[in-house]
Structures are given as C-alpha cells and as structure tokens.
Design a protein around this motif. Sequence first.
Motif, mmCIF file in Angstrom:
data_model
loop_
_atom_site.group_PDB
_atom_site.id
_atom_site.type_symbol
_atom_site.label_atom_id
_atom_site.label_comp_id
_atom_site.label_asym_id
_atom_site.label_seq_id
_atom_site.Cartn_x
_atom_site.Cartn_y
_atom_site.Cartn_z
ATOM 1 N N GLU A 224 0.832 -1.191 0.000
ATOM 2 C CA GLU A 224 0.000 0.000 0.000
ATOM 3 C C GLU A 224 0.868 1.242 0.000
ATOM 4 O O GLU A 224 1.966 1.258 0.571
ATOM 5 C CB GLU A 224 -0.955 0.013 1.192
ATOM 6 C CG GLU A 224 -0.307 0.013 2.552
ATOM 7 C CD GLU A 224 -1.321 0.056 3.669
ATOM 8 O OE1 GLU A 224 -2.532 0.082 3.375
ATOM 9 O OE2 GLU A 224 -0.911 0.088 4.848
ATOM 10 N N VAL A 225 0.367 2.279 -0.655
ATOM 11 C CA VAL A 225 1.100 3.528 -0.811
ATOM 12 C C VAL A 225 0.236 4.666 -0.302
ATOM 13 O O VAL A 225 -0.952 4.761 -0.646
ATOM 14 C CB VAL A 225 1.469 3.774 -2.289
ATOM 15 C CG1 VAL A 225 2.268 5.056 -2.445
ATOM 16 C CG2 VAL A 225 2.233 2.590 -2.868
ATOM 17 N N ASP A 226 0.823 5.536 0.502
ATOM 18 C CA ASP A 226 0.126 6.729 0.978
ATOM 19 C C ASP A 226 0.306 7.818 -0.075
ATOM 20 O O ASP A 226 1.391 8.382 -0.234
ATOM 21 C CB ASP A 226 0.714 7.178 2.313
ATOM 22 C CG ASP A 226 -0.065 8.337 2.945
ATOM 23 O OD1 ASP A 226 -0.787 9.036 2.198
ATOM 24 O OD2 ASP A 226 0.047 8.543 4.170
ATOM 25 N N PRO A 373 -8.215 4.991 7.615
ATOM 26 C CA PRO A 373 -7.596 5.456 8.857
ATOM 27 C C PRO A 373 -6.198 4.863 9.007
ATOM 28 O O PRO A 373 -6.006 3.651 8.869
ATOM 29 C CB PRO A 373 -8.550 4.943 9.937
ATOM 30 C CG PRO A 373 -9.215 3.757 9.326
ATOM 31 C CD PRO A 373 -9.312 4.040 7.864
ATOM 32 N N VAL A 374 -5.217 5.726 9.255
ATOM 33 C CA VAL A 374 -3.827 5.293 9.385
ATOM 34 C C VAL A 374 -3.286 5.755 10.742
ATOM 35 O O VAL A 374 -3.469 6.916 11.127
ATOM 36 C CB VAL A 374 -2.967 5.850 8.236
ATOM 37 C CG1 VAL A 374 -1.504 5.450 8.412
ATOM 38 C CG2 VAL A 374 -3.487 5.361 6.882
ATOM 39 N N TRP A 375 -2.650 4.869 11.465
ATOM 40 C CA TRP A 375 -2.082 5.189 12.775
ATOM 41 C C TRP A 375 -0.775 5.950 12.585
ATOM 42 O O TRP A 375 0.151 5.482 11.928
ATOM 43 C CB TRP A 375 -1.826 3.909 13.559
ATOM 44 C CG TRP A 375 -1.325 4.130 14.953
ATOM 45 C CD1 TRP A 375 -0.059 3.939 15.407
ATOM 46 C CD2 TRP A 375 -2.084 4.567 16.070
ATOM 47 N NE1 TRP A 375 0.033 4.233 16.730
ATOM 48 C CE2 TRP A 375 -1.212 4.635 17.181
ATOM 49 C CE3 TRP A 375 -3.419 4.913 16.251
ATOM 50 C CZ2 TRP A 375 -1.611 5.023 18.441
ATOM 51 C CZ3 TRP A 375 -3.838 5.290 17.513
ATOM 52 C CH2 TRP A 375 -2.935 5.355 18.598
ATOM 53 N N ASP A 376 -0.699 7.184 13.136
ATOM 54 C CA ASP A 376 0.496 8.003 12.975
ATOM 55 C C ASP A 376 1.430 7.959 14.183
ATOM 56 O O ASP A 376 2.383 8.733 14.284
ATOM 57 C CB ASP A 376 0.106 9.447 12.677
ATOM 58 C CG ASP A 376 -0.571 10.146 13.856
ATOM 59 O OD1 ASP A 376 -0.816 9.479 14.881
ATOM 60 O OD2 ASP A 376 -0.867 11.355 13.745
ATOM 61 N N GLY A 377 1.142 7.057 15.110
ATOM 62 C CA GLY A 377 1.957 6.936 16.309
ATOM 63 C C GLY A 377 1.235 7.370 17.556
ATOM 64 O O GLY A 377 1.580 6.943 18.663
ATOM 65 N N ARG A 383 -6.040 9.154 5.623
ATOM 66 C CA ARG A 383 -5.030 9.292 4.574
ATOM 67 C C ARG A 383 -5.551 8.662 3.291
ATOM 68 O O ARG A 383 -6.327 7.708 3.311
ATOM 69 C CB ARG A 383 -3.721 8.591 4.970
ATOM 70 C CG ARG A 383 -3.132 9.032 6.295
ATOM 71 C CD ARG A 383 -2.628 10.451 6.243
ATOM 72 N NE ARG A 383 -1.447 10.589 5.388
ATOM 73 C CZ ARG A 383 -0.827 11.754 5.183
ATOM 74 N NH1 ARG A 383 -1.304 12.874 5.737
ATOM 75 N NH2 ARG A 383 0.243 11.813 4.413
ATOM 76 N N ARG A 384 -5.114 9.192 2.174
ATOM 77 C CA ARG A 384 -5.467 8.611 0.881
ATOM 78 C C ARG A 384 -4.486 7.478 0.569
ATOM 79 O O ARG A 384 -3.288 7.717 0.391
ATOM 80 C CB ARG A 384 -5.416 9.666 -0.227
ATOM 81 C CG ARG A 384 -6.510 10.725 -0.099
ATOM 82 C CD ARG A 384 -6.425 11.716 -1.247
ATOM 83 N NE ARG A 384 -7.484 12.687 -1.188
ATOM 84 C CZ ARG A 384 -8.697 12.550 -1.705
ATOM 85 N NH1 ARG A 384 -8.974 11.430 -2.358
ATOM 86 N NH2 ARG A 384 -9.592 13.497 -1.598
#
Length: 421
Positions: A224-226, A373-377, A383-384
Amino acid sequence: MGEYVIKLPDVGEGVAEAELVEWNVAVGDVVQEDTILASVMTDKAAVEIPSPVEGTVKWLGGEIGDVVAVGSPLVRLEVAGEGNVAPGAPAEAASDPEPAPVATAGTETAPTPPAPPKREAPRPASTGAPRRQGDRPIASPAVRGRAREAGVDLRQVRGSGPAGRITHEDLDAFIEAGPQPAAGLGLRPDTSVTDVKVIGLRRRIAEKMALSKSRIAHITYVDEVDVTALEELRAQLNKNKQDGQPRLTILPFLMRAMVKAIAEQPAINAHYDDEAGVIHRHGGVHIGIAAQTPTGLVVPVVRHAEARDVWGCAAELNRLSDAAKAGTAGRDELTGSTITITSLGAMGGLVTTPVINHPEVAIVGVNKIQVRPVWDGSQFVPRRMMNLSSSFDHRVIDGWDAAVFVQRIKALLETPAMIFM
C-alpha cells in the motif's frame, strides 16, 4: 454479365493468412466501387477489404472466425461485362488486380477511420412473436456491439436481412419503438444458451494471456502507498496548469517513478527470450498502458518515458488513449513495450494479480485510491491510500528484487518532490 472474383489481398506484415472478423455484405447485395466488403485481422491489425468494382454479391468465401489464406477467393460478384473469370473457370483463374486493403486500427500505414454505414430512415417496428427460444440471432459484430451498449436483447429483434439477419436499421427501429410489452407476468426459468465465437481481437487476447500464463512463473507483490501528498500536489498542478497542458492523473507520476526505479534496477526493464535463454535489457523505458476499448484490451505504448517529464508523459498518454479507443492507433503504437502498467481506475479494487505482458518480465497494477484510517503513532488520521499489485517473472526476477523495486516506487510516490529531482 460476367463474374468478378475478389481474392484476399496481401494485408502486409509478411503474413500468409488473416482471420475473417466481419462481413459487411450478404449474398444478393448490390455493391458499388469502394464498398467495404469485409474486415480481416492479423495479430492486432484490422484491415477492411473494399470492392474494386460494382456488382451483385453471388458468393461469400467463409464464415466469421475462419482463417483465410492470402490469395484465396473471398467474394464473387456478378458484374456487367466480362468480369475477370472465364465462364466455367475456377475462381483461382481471376486475373484482375486485387483490391488494396484499407488500414484501420493496428496497421502500419496511416489509419483511415471507416466511413459510417449509410442508414435509411428507420422502418416501422417489427411485429410478431420474438425469435424462438434457443435460436441464435444473426447479426454483424457492429450490430451486436450497438445492441450491447443499448441493452437490447437481439433475440427480441426481427431481422429483415437474408436468413433473418438483423441490420442496423432493424435495431434502430426496435430502439425507436421503445420497450416491448412483456409476454407475461411472473418469474420463469431462462434455459437459453448463447454461443459466442471467440474471434478477432478477443482471440488475440486469449492467445496472449494463455502464452503468458503457460510460460511465465508469476510472482505478485502487493503493497500500500500513501498518496495523500501526491494527490495534493496533483490538484495544485492541475489548478495552475498552463493553456495546452494536459490534466494530470496519477499515471504520469507513476511512470516517472518507474523510470527512476528502473535506473537503479535495469533488470526489471527487459524482455526474456526463454527459447534462446537470453534476457534483453532495454535502455529505453517504453511503458505500455493496458487500456480497455470497445473491441477489447489493447496496450498503447508511451515510448522513451525516460526522456519525458510528467507533462510530456500525460500528453502522450492522452493521445494514445484517444487513438486506441477510436480504433486509429497504429501498429507501432501498440507494440514494443518493455514494461506495462495496468489500471482499472476507480474500479481498481483492493488487490489484483496482473498477468505479465509476454515477453516482458514485470507489470505494475494500480488499484483504486481510498481514504483509510492510518495510525500516525498517537492517533488514527485519514489518509489517501492506494495499493500497488505488481507481478514479476520469477524465472529471472527474484522476490527480493521485486520488493526493492516496488518499495522504491512507493518511496517516490509518497514523497512526490523526489520525482522531480
């Protein structure tokens, strides 16, 4: 009155035979000089055969899907005068020059779009019972294509041509008459079977896919790519683009990322001649773009992507896509790719398993962009995200090298400024 025999001419490319994909006339039709009689195909080259004389069709030399040898009799016409065959002589005795083929999609000559068929005023809608269940409607591929686009079941259309052949005018009249009344209410089983002969471009696609899957040991790598930053940059560039510049999609950025990744891994940009046991590594990056057209899948080629910037890739991609969809792309524009991109756009799904375009060794598949939804820490943020599904020839490309290649493309797309450095 005499007889004039038209033979299948040399359609070029050094071939000795061609597949008959469409008849434009039927026995009994009166044709004029330059009337298109039939269409034949070799590889991805479609060629229309015109009549060199005026006359009445007496005989047709084959059925759709037949493979006809160059020089074989194709059509016999009854003409005024002596014709080109002596009474009682075999068709092979015809001596007049053969008609020059008219090149269409995929030929090496400059393409000439076929003239639209002459249409008479729509006839009144046909009446009477529909074609009996199980009877296969007789119609040309062009009529069948129009019927599919219009959602018309040809079994409900009465044909006015020879043997009940459905013409464009019959289809026009049926569509103009509007929805037909249902034969009855309630649900009932459909036991019909429709036989669709695999011919023309569809046959070529089937043969190419079978060759690829039978010879190439596929390995598919998905990551997967952001593309959030890339999409923001793309929107800004499109907003500020100059007059004459094409609108940017994600594909030109991917093409430039692939060029950079290939510079570090030249083994990816290659053809594998498995019969000779030789890998041909190409310096030029010629990217094929798998494109769906009304007649099937074709792969127009953006040549020397390494020498084009993002705007140049986009402009050439738009030109080739338009030509492929219109059926005017030349053979040199549909061959010669060294690596391929396949994308289904918004319908791209989450994961695909692309089939490599033989004899290439890699293909990059683009899946649709979704907000996830992406965990950023510390928290989940929207995020797309887009998956890349890429296949490699495992006979010559190791899994590690495939992963390195995709990871390099991912890094470039996630930090798009690097594409321009």
